[in-house]
Design an enzyme around this catalytic site. Structure first.
Site, PDB file in Angstrom:
ATOM      1  N   LYS A 193      -9.665 -10.804 -17.125  1.00 10.48           N
ATOM      2  CA  LYS A 193      -9.805 -10.881 -18.577  1.00 10.48           C
ATOM      3  C   LYS A 193      -9.218 -12.165 -19.173  1.00 10.48           C
ATOM      4  O   LYS A 193      -9.816 -12.803 -20.030  1.00 10.48           O
ATOM      5  CB  LYS A 193      -9.108  -9.664 -19.194  1.00 10.48           C
ATOM      6  CG  LYS A 193      -9.375  -9.469 -20.655  1.00 10.48           C
ATOM      7  CD  LYS A 193     -10.670  -8.758 -20.831  1.00 10.48           C
ATOM      8  CE  LYS A 193     -10.970  -8.386 -22.239  1.00 10.48           C
ATOM      9  NZ  LYS A 193     -12.106  -7.449 -22.299  1.00 10.48           N
TER      10      LYS A 193
ATOM     11  N   GLU B  41       4.608 -10.470  -6.457  1.00 10.28           N
ATOM     12  CA  GLU B  41       3.559 -10.502  -7.486  1.00 10.28           C
ATOM     13  C   GLU B  41       3.974  -9.887  -8.814  1.00 10.28           C
ATOM     14  O   GLU B  41       3.301 -10.093  -9.825  1.00 10.28           O
ATOM     15  CB  GLU B  41       2.284  -9.817  -6.953  1.00 10.28           C
ATOM     16  CG  GLU B  41       2.366  -8.302  -6.722  1.00 10.28           C
ATOM     17  CD  GLU B  41       2.946  -7.912  -5.354  1.00 10.28           C
ATOM     18  OE1 GLU B  41       3.788  -8.653  -4.820  1.00 10.28           O
ATOM     19  OE2 GLU B  41       2.578  -6.838  -4.845  1.00 10.28           O
TER      20      GLU B  41
ATOM     21  N   SER C 130     -19.431 -11.355 -25.758  1.00 13.61           N
ATOM     22  CA  SER C 130     -19.517 -12.610 -26.513  1.00 13.61           C
ATOM     23  C   SER C 130     -19.488 -13.815 -25.574  1.00 13.61           C
ATOM     24  O   SER C 130     -20.244 -14.781 -25.749  1.00 13.61           O
ATOM     25  CB  SER C 130     -18.351 -12.735 -27.504  1.00 13.61           C
ATOM     26  OG  SER C 130     -18.383 -11.678 -28.413  1.00 13.61           O
TER      27      SER C 130
ATOM     28  N   HIS D 162       8.208  -7.440  -3.536  1.00 15.60           N
ATOM     29  CA  HIS D 162       6.906  -7.726  -4.183  1.00 15.60           C
ATOM     30  C   HIS D 162       6.986  -9.009  -5.018  1.00 15.60           C
ATOM     31  O   HIS D 162       7.454  -8.971  -6.154  1.00 15.60           O
ATOM     32  CB  HIS D 162       6.493  -6.545  -5.066  1.00 15.60           C
ATOM     33  CG  HIS D 162       6.028  -5.380  -4.274  1.00 15.60           C
ATOM     34  ND1 HIS D 162       4.717  -5.204  -3.900  1.00 15.60           N
ATOM     35  CD2 HIS D 162       6.714  -4.337  -3.735  1.00 15.60           C
ATOM     36  CE1 HIS D 162       4.609  -4.104  -3.181  1.00 15.60           C
ATOM     37  NE2 HIS D 162       5.806  -3.561  -3.066  1.00 15.60           N
TER      38      HIS D 162
ATOM     39  N   SER E 149     -21.981  -6.730 -28.104  1.00 15.51           N
ATOM     40  CA  SER E 149     -21.226  -5.787 -28.941  1.00 15.51           C
ATOM     41  C   SER E 149     -20.275  -6.520 -29.880  1.00 15.51           C
ATOM     42  O   SER E 149     -19.748  -5.941 -30.809  1.00 15.51           O
ATOM     43  CB  SER E 149     -20.411  -4.853 -28.049  1.00 15.51           C
ATOM     44  OG  SER E 149     -19.368  -5.589 -27.429  1.00 15.51           O
TER      45      SER E 149
ATOM     46  N   GLY F 162       0.836  -1.201   0.000  1.00 15.87           N
ATOM     47  CA  GLY F 162       0.000   0.000   0.000  1.00 15.87           C
ATOM     48  C   GLY F 162       0.865   1.243   0.000  1.00 15.87           C
ATOM     49  O   GLY F 162       2.049   1.180   0.352  1.00 15.87           O
TER      50      GLY F 162
END
Ligand code: XMP
Length: 515
Positions: free
Chosen positions: A371, A172, A230, A170, A224, A56
């Protein structure tokens, strides 16, 4: 899937909290990002196998900095604190956190000083990425040092009795090459998670819950042709068949042949009840004489709502659900206490809601997914690669790539040039490395010669970028022969164009789109 086989990530506002979740999901373990101030009893009820405290931007010593309840540390659930999360852990266990003389930012070499389950099969030394101002200066009570680096003597700690771990770096980010392995060590060896998060199982369980939720009712979806809508269409169709009604608004600003492709795939091949509304003229009339990009966006957004609502009203006698392609990053943004970096960027992309009188229940089958997971679900559902790997396409369509006035002639020029750019880039073996690529029609003309004649014609700019999420982007170094072919084909095949340029600007300070 075992409902308790998951990791909770408490978000303290780091720009890369989402990456922790993505790494863990890539490792086939389900995880969720939660507010830092979640009630410990609520968390306990949900029974995660592990908790990660994210990084953070604040200092744990600041009065208003985000702190989780101290009870989180008493739940008996394994904890991994990352950066700020480590500092919070240190503070809880009576250590000192001091503001370092200089901010440490960049690569560092971590030396593992003690065997730890967290570092199982990790090289020693190992490259890590640091980004912190504050430092833990004393090993917290009950903990032991497991790694150090030159600038950071307390780079990682553990308390094996309480199963609490902390790292200053980090894991990640990609700049920590063995970071994903470290996160997996935490999830598998310390939390004892099993790798059961698979898209085939997601599809199966999602279809079951859609059926239970929708029952005999009907659902409307604005399709769209983009990846998200889709995939929503495909999963809903599989779950509820002809109770799904898709509405596709052709605003006349789509890419060449796009409407036909959508009709063929969803209407014919899938057999979905698809309503195609040909509204090209309506949009064109409303856009007549408008060159200001924000005005274009507003007109297109509100016209879309008008057209879609009209159809929705027609169908609303039988339809009670509205489906949306909301993804997990949107959900995280709306719960984020601090507001992710993408919050401001998204605001201008939203087309707004439906009118008050249209009251549908919402169904958002992808709201748990990132995504890349949506693309995998699309593959599971047999959507073709060209849909699943489709590049992002802005809601206002080609309107924001026609700089200046929009006329049907200019739309046509851009559609043809855009198709050539897409065809040539798709032909490259590494086309998946290009995040987005398109043509832009400029509002100027330039002089040229064609045969013996002088021409005074349009200029097309080609834009191709590499990016992870559209937030930042670098212009893509297209091979010269590809640029050459694109330029030759556009000038030879698209009447009215006599010059092609290549956009070599990065974001920031430029944006990806020209408007
Ligand atoms: P920019 O141009 O802001 O674009 O760097 C970042 C990403 O967002 C897309 N974009 C839009 N998408 N409506 C959308 O749905 C919009 O108005 C819009 N403007 C930009 C852009 O294509 C890129 O992927």
């Amino acid at each position: 899937m075992d409902a308790s086989n998951w990791i909770a990530i408490l978000d303290f506002g780091s720009q890369v909290t989402q990456l922790i979740a993505r790494r863990i999901r890539e490792g086939n373990i389900y995880c969720e990002i939660l507010r830092f101030d979640i009630d410990p009893d609520e968390l306990k009820k949900r029974n995660p196998k592990g908790i990660i405290l994210s990084g953070g931007p604040c200092s744990v010593n600041e009065t208003n900095s985000p702190h989780c309840s101290n009870k989180i540390f008493d739940l008996g659930i394994p904890i991994l604190g990352i950066c700020y999360g480590l500092q919070l852990t240190a503070q809880k266990f009576n250590s000192n956190v001091k503001t370092g003389k200089k901010h440490e930012y960049g690569k560092a070499l971590m030396r593992i000083t003690k065997d730890s389950l967290l570092f199982k099969n990790i090289s020693n030394p190992s490259k890590v990425w640091m980004s912190h101002g504050d430092k833990v200066t004393k090993i917290p009570e009950g903990f032991e040092l497991i790694a150090e680096s030159d600038n950071c003597p307390i780079a990682a700690i553990q308390n094996t009795k309480l199963n609490i771990y902390g790292v200053q770096f980090h894991p990640e980010v990609v700049h920590t090459p063995e970071g994903k392995k470290i996160l997996m060590n935490f999830a598998l060896n310390i939390c004892k998670c099993v790798e059961d998060w698979e898209m085939s199982k997601f599809v199966e369980s999602s279809i079951k819950s859609i059926k239970e939720y929708v029952k005999e009712e009907h659902v409307i979806l604005g399709l769209s042709g983009g990846v998200d809508s889709s995939v929503v269409a495909a999963i809903l169709h599989k779950a509820i068949g002809n109770q799904l009604h898709c509405v596709y608004v052709d605003n006349g600003l789509m890419r060449l042949n796009e409407t036909d492709e959508i009709k063929e795939l969803f209407g014919n091949a899938f057999g979905i009840d698809l309503h195609i509304i040909d509204a090209g003229n309506l949009f064109l009339n409303k856009l007549n004489g408008v060159s200001d990009p924000e005005k274009k966006r507003k007109i297109i957004g509100s016209t879309f709502i008008d057209v879609f609502s009209k159809k929705a009203r027609e169908l609303s006698k039988s339809v009670s659900f509205l489906a949306q392609g909301t993804l997990y990053p949107d959900v995280i943004e709306s719960i984020s206490p601090i507001g992710g970096p993408s919050a401001t960027i998204k605001s201008h992309h939203n087309v707004g809601g439906l009118p008050e009188d249209l009251k549908f229940k919402l169904i958002e089958p992808l709201r748990e997914l990132f995504k890349d997971e949506v693309r995998l679900v699309g593959k599971e559902l047999n959507l073709p690669d060209y849909v699943v790997n489709r590049q992002p396409f802005p809601g206002p369509g080609l309107a924001v790539r026609i700089i200046g006035d929009i006329t049907s002639e200019r739309i046509h020029i851009l559609q043809k040039a855009d198709l050539i750019v897409r065809e040539e880039i798709l032909d490259m073996s590494n086309h998946l490395d290009v995040w987005q690529y398109f043509a832009v029609l400029l509002p100027i003309r330039s002089v040229g010669v064609m045969g013996d004649d002088r021409t005074y014609d349009n200029v097309i700019t080609v834009r191709a970028v590499e990016s992870l999420d559209g937030m930042t982007a670098d212009w893509f170094k297209l091979p010269y022969d590809v640029m050459d072919k694109i330029s030759n084909r556009i000038i030879n095949e698209v009447r009215g164009v006599n010059r092609v340029c290549y956009d070599i600007s990065s974001k920031p300070p430029s944006t990806i789109e020209w408007e």
